[in-house]
Each structure stands twice: as structure tokens, then as C-alpha cells.
Design a protein around this motif. Structure first.
Motif, mmCIF file in Angstrom:
data_model
loop_
_atom_site.group_PDB
_atom_site.id
_atom_site.type_symbol
_atom_site.label_atom_id
_atom_site.label_comp_id
_atom_site.label_asym_id
_atom_site.label_seq_id
_atom_site.Cartn_x
_atom_site.Cartn_y
_atom_site.Cartn_z
ATOM 1 N N HIS A 114 0.564 5.808 6.522
ATOM 2 C CA HIS A 114 -0.090 7.002 5.420
ATOM 3 C C HIS A 114 -0.234 8.215 6.326
ATOM 4 C CE1 HIS A 114 -0.644 4.376 2.226
ATOM 5 N NE2 HIS A 114 -1.151 3.367 2.776
ATOM 6 N N GLY A 115 0.404 8.547 7.457
ATOM 7 C CA GLY A 115 0.375 9.738 8.084
ATOM 8 C C GLY A 115 -1.035 10.170 8.763
ATOM 9 N N LEU A 116 -1.716 8.913 9.306
ATOM 10 C CA LEU A 116 -3.057 9.156 9.753
ATOM 11 C C LEU A 116 -2.641 8.794 11.415
ATOM 12 C CD1 LEU A 116 -5.391 7.829 7.093
ATOM 13 C CD2 LEU A 116 -5.074 10.053 7.410
ATOM 14 N N THR A 147 0.836 -1.199 0.090
ATOM 15 C CA THR A 147 -0.154 0.063 0.157
ATOM 16 C C THR A 147 0.918 1.382 -0.130
ATOM 17 O OG1 THR A 147 -0.329 0.052 2.377
ATOM 18 C CG2 THR A 147 -2.091 -1.289 1.242
ATOM 19 N N TYR A 148 2.088 1.084 0.180
ATOM 20 C CA TYR A 148 2.765 2.289 0.097
ATOM 21 C C TYR A 148 2.813 3.125 -0.945
ATOM 22 C CZ TYR A 148 5.830 0.390 3.692
ATOM 23 O OH TYR A 148 6.442 -0.081 4.970
ATOM 24 N N ALA A 149 2.639 2.469 -2.288
ATOM 25 C CA ALA A 149 2.544 3.350 -3.414
ATOM 26 C C ALA A 149 1.007 3.850 -3.715
ATOM 27 C CB ALA A 149 2.943 2.416 -4.639
ATOM 28 N N MET A 150 0.135 3.374 -2.956
ATOM 29 C CA MET A 150 -1.100 3.755 -3.385
ATOM 30 C C MET A 150 -1.475 4.945 -2.141
ATOM 31 S SD MET A 150 -3.069 0.088 -2.772
ATOM 32 C CE MET A 150 -2.639 -1.306 -3.422
ATOM 33 N N ASP A 151 -2.691 5.904 -2.840
ATOM 34 C CA ASP A 151 -3.039 6.698 -2.023
ATOM 35 C C ASP A 151 -3.901 6.051 -0.605
ATOM 36 O OD1 ASP A 151 -6.262 6.890 -2.327
ATOM 37 O OD2 ASP A 151 -5.471 6.563 -4.298
#
Length: 486
Positions: A321-323, A30-34
Motif C-alpha cells: 500500500h506504499g507505506l 487487500t489490493y482493491a481496498m484503501d
């Protein structure tokens, strides 16, 4: 999400590969996903893998995940009767509705429900674990002593390992492999799956299901709409039970499925069918399992408290994802949060479609000759046991419990209480001791809160109700006996 559902079903169906492992393995993807897409992908794996465990549990009595242990009891019996298509499709429908109920609860009432988490302390968690263990009484009807012996053996096995409070080694015999406790997954795989391989080796049938032309035809049937409607209330109630249990941190799917199964059996018009091939029991277990999925995300997203091991890994997916869990997820990052919610709903629908389409074809496994399927099952047992820690000791444990499980089945003992005791025993022990430390040894503190009193009453009710039900049945039968005149 389609990709996530396919991966999830495969991971769930393979012994040893849990939902936790599935989500953890694909977090780097998921790193490359939004963020919205990545979380929707992970949630699809979570939901589908929870359901996937039922496929192998039903077809070959090999619970793909510990959550499917209760499902295996009735599912495998239905497969032996040639009703694998019905069992698989009912599991799919129940999982779908259980998942929908939990996601709707997550979307609409997450903040209010999260307050319930704060009310659960050590005493409440201890009583909740004991409540899960009360299913042993239901599983033991007809041979209560045997059921209790096996259940208590499971609880005793749970004491093996390092004491979490004192750090002392208990019953480890200086074996490093036992320092972390009795390995649960190899034990489950052995007691259920390997034991079935030994049973298949000595049976006279050429396939898993009973040899009959009629049974071969029934294999491809799916559950009727009438049967689904008949189980509608049961599925909804079990989904709600799973959602509520999922909200409580540390409770998990095993407690949820045990409670739902026990409740359904105690209120069923045909309790005698449970454990012998009951679609009611199967539906209750699967609805509760998938109900936990959305429920476990409630405390995670609102308070940052993971509901179970899978949601703890899911927290890692949020963080990369910074959440951060909390109110900002529902205000500043609402677009991401609601993408996750809608993604869960869509994943549940995709899971149902895949399950119903596959039900007719998965059932063919039951018609494969045993001299072919038995070695395949044993290979999966070895791979599943070894994959957890890459340790040959776990394979040895699996074989040992396979022999023990086979011997138990020959002597008419039950495997389910052993596994339940092993899974729920550590929760009950650690929470009880923690509660005693907090209250300085005052046992009455266990029932101090309103939630504790309510859980205690439920425990008494679940223990007493089967006996009352049996007495009422005997009274009615006696009353209906014809009077013979001299």
C-alpha cells in the motif's frame, strides 16, 4: 472487520493453519481496498486467529496454533470435567483484555517502547528463551526427572537440520525433509492431537467429557462474573507480559504464554490445580497470547523490525500500500495508522462477542460420541500436517509423535516440555552461539548488560521459587498437625 474476525477464528481453530498463513493468504485481497481498510482487515485476522487456536485446544486438545499449547493443558482438562463452556468463555474474556492492553500500549507508548528493542542483543534473547524454558520446572512438579528428560529431548530434537551458522547438516540422515529441521507443527499436532485420538480409542467413556448428567448441563455454562473479577489482576498482568514479550523481535507467543503461565502458577493460592483444569492458568496463557499481537506491531511500525513471523508478513501488507515503517506513519500517514489502531480495538470487541456467543455451542463438541469425533480429529491432524509443506513425510512425523505422545501419557510423562524444548531450543542455541562469536568466547559477556542481569535473576527466581513454595507448604502442614498426647 467482521469478515476478518470470522476468518481469523476459523483459521486459528484449524490445526496447521497459523496466524502467519492466514494473514499471508489474505494480503492479495487487500489490493482493491484503501490502505486503512486493508490493514484493519488484516489486523482482524491476526487478532482473531490468535484467539481461535484456543477453541480446538480446549475442546479436543488440538492446539490450532503453537501459541495455544499452554492453553490446551488446562483447557482440555476442564472440557473432560464438563466445563468447556466456562473454559471457552474465560479464554475469550482473557484474549479480549490481553488484546485491549496490547493495542492501548501500541497507541499510546509505541515510540518509547520501541527503544527497548534496540537494547536486546543475542545475549538477552538467549536468556529470554531460557526464561521461557523454566516453565518445565513448574510443569514437572511431582516428577522433576521425567519433566527434565522430556524437555531436554525436545531441545535435542531442535538441533536436527541445517546449522544456521555453519551450514553443516546435523542428524538429518540424508533425508531432505529434515534439512530444515524437525517440522514443528506436525510434531505438535502429533504429540497433542493424534495422541488424544489413540487415548479416546481405548477409553471407556463414550464422550470426551466424563459421563454424567450434571456434566452435560455444565457444558453450556459460561464463566461467572465473580470468576472474571477474581482473575482480573492475573489477566491484566499476563496481558502486560505478552505485550512486553511481543515487542522483543523473535520472542513470540510461546515464550509469552509460558512466562505468564509460570508467573501465575508461582503466585497462585492453588498451584496444585494447574495442569488439572485451572481457569487461572487458562486465563494467563490466553491474555499473554493476544497481548503479543499489539506488542509485535510496536517495533514493526516504529522501526520496521518485525516482532514475529506474523508481523513480518504484515510488513508486506504495509509495503503493497506504499507505506514505510517509521515516524512518517505517525505524522504524514497518521489517518491510516490510527485507522489500524481503532480497527484493532473494534476487532477485539467483535472477537469477544463472537467467542461468547459461540462458547455455549462450541461446547457441544465435547458431548459428541468418541466413535464420531475421533476420526474427525484424526482427519484434521492429517490435513493440518500435510497442508504446511504438502509433504507426506510430515504426516508420518505426526503419526510417530502421536504414538510417542500416547506412550508418554500412559507412562505419566508430560508432552508440554517436549514441545517447548522443540520451539524454544533453536532460539536459545542460535542466540547463545551468536553471543559467543561476538564476545570471542567470553561467557561473562552474557551478563554484561543490565537487562541480561535482570533476566538472569528472573530465571533463578522461577527455578527456585517452586521448591521454596513446596517447603513452606510442608512446614505449614507439619505445624498444623495436631499434637497427640500419650
Amino acid at each position: 472487520m467482521i469478515f476478518g474476525v470470522i476468518i481469523g477464528i476459523i483459521i486459528g481453530a484449524l490445526p496447521g493453519l497459523s496466524s502467519t498463513m492466514g494473514v499471508a493468504l489474505f494480503i492479495p485481497v487487500t489490493y482493491a481496498m484503501d490502505p486503512g481498510t486493508g490493514l484493519a482487515f488484516l489486523s482482524a485476522i491476526y487478532m482473531a486467529s490468535t484467539y481461535g487456536g484456543s477453541i480446538s485446544a480446549i475442546l479436543i486438545c488440538t492446539p490450532g496454533t503453537p501459541a495455544a499449547i499452554i492453553t490446551a493443558m488446562d483447557g482440555y482438562e476442564l472440557t473432560k470435567q464438563g466445563r468447556s463452556g466456562e473454559a471457552l468463555s474465560m479464554a475469550t474474556i482473557a484474549s479480549f483484555f490481553g488484546g485491549i492492553i496490547s493495542v492501548v500500549a501500541l497507541m499510546l507508548i509505541a515510540p518509547p517502547l520501541s527503544k527497548l528493542v534496540i537494547e536486546f542483543g543475542s545475549a538477552e534473547m538467549f536468556l529470554l528463551a531460557v526464561l521461557g524454558l523454566t516453565i518445565i520446572v513448574s510443569l514437572s512438579q511431582g516428577s522433576m526427572v521425567k519433566g527434565l528428560i522430556v524437555g531436554l529431548t525436545g531441545v535435542l530434537l531442535a538441533t536436527v537440520g541445517t546449522d544456521t551458522l555453519t551450514g553443516a547438516y546435523r542428524f538429518t540422515f540424508d533425508k531432505m525433509e529434515l534439512f530444515g529441521g524437525m517440522p514443528v507443527v506436525p510434531t505438535v499436532i502429533g504429540a497433542y492431537s493424534a495422541s488424544q485420538v489413540f487415548a479416546l480409542a481405548v477409553q471407556k467413556r463414550s464422550t470426551i467429557q466424563y459421563d454424567s448428567e450434571d456434566n452435560v448441563k455444565k457444558t453450556y455454562n459460561i464463566v461467572s462474573v465473580k470468576e472474571i473479577i477474581k482473575n482480573g489482576f492475573n489477566i491484566v498482568r499476563s496481558g502486560i507480559i505478552g505485550t512486553i514479550v511481543g515487542i522483543v523481535p523473535g520472542a513470540g507467543m510461546s515464550i509469552a504464554s509460558a512466562l505468564a503461565y509460570n508467573t501465575t502458577k508461582n503466585t497462585s493460592k492453588k498451584p496444585g490445580l494447574f495442569g488439572k483444569g485451572s481457569l487461572e492458568g487458562l486465563a494467563a496463557s490466553e491474555a499473554a497470547n493476544n497481548g503479543v499481537v499489539g506488542g509485535s506491531l510496536v517495533p514493526l511500525l516504529t522501526l520496521g523490525i518485525p516482532g514475529n513471523s506474523v508481523s513480518a508478513v504484515f510488513l508486506g501488507g504495509l509495503i503493497i500500500h506504499g507505506l514505510r515503517p517509521g515516524p512518517s506513519l505517525f505524522t504524514k500517514y497518521a489517518n491510516i495508522s490510527y485507522t489500524l489502531f481503532i480497527g484493532l480495538l473494534v476487532s477485539t470487541v467483535l472477537m469477544m462477542i463472537a467467542g461468547l456467543v459461540g462458547a455455549k455451542y462450541f461446547g457441544k463438541i465435547a458431548t459428541v460420541p468418541t466413535n464420531v469425533i475421533a476420526p474427525v480429529i484424526m482427519s484434521l491432524c492429517v490435513i493440518g500436517s500435510y497442508a504446511i509443506r504438502n509433504n507426506i513425510f510430515d504426516v508420518q512425523v505426526m503419526f510417530a509423535f502421536g504414538l510417542i505422545g500416547y506412550a508418554m501419557s500412559r507412562l505419566k510423562f508430560f508432552s508440554a516440555p517436549l514441545v517447548l524444548g522443540l520451539i524454544l531450543g533453536p532460539i536459545a542455541e542460535s542466540e547463545f552461539r551468536r553471543a559467543m562469536m561476538i564476545s570471542n568466547g567470553d561467557v561473562s559477556a552474557i551478563l554484561a548488560s543490565g537487562i541480561s542481569k535482570f533476566l538472569f535473576l528472573l530465571i533463578i527466581g522461577f527455578l527456585v521459587y517452586p521448591f521454596i513454595q513446596e517447603k513452606v507448604k510442608e512446614f505449614r502442614e507439619k505445624k498444623e498437625e495436631p499434637v497427640v498426647e500419650n
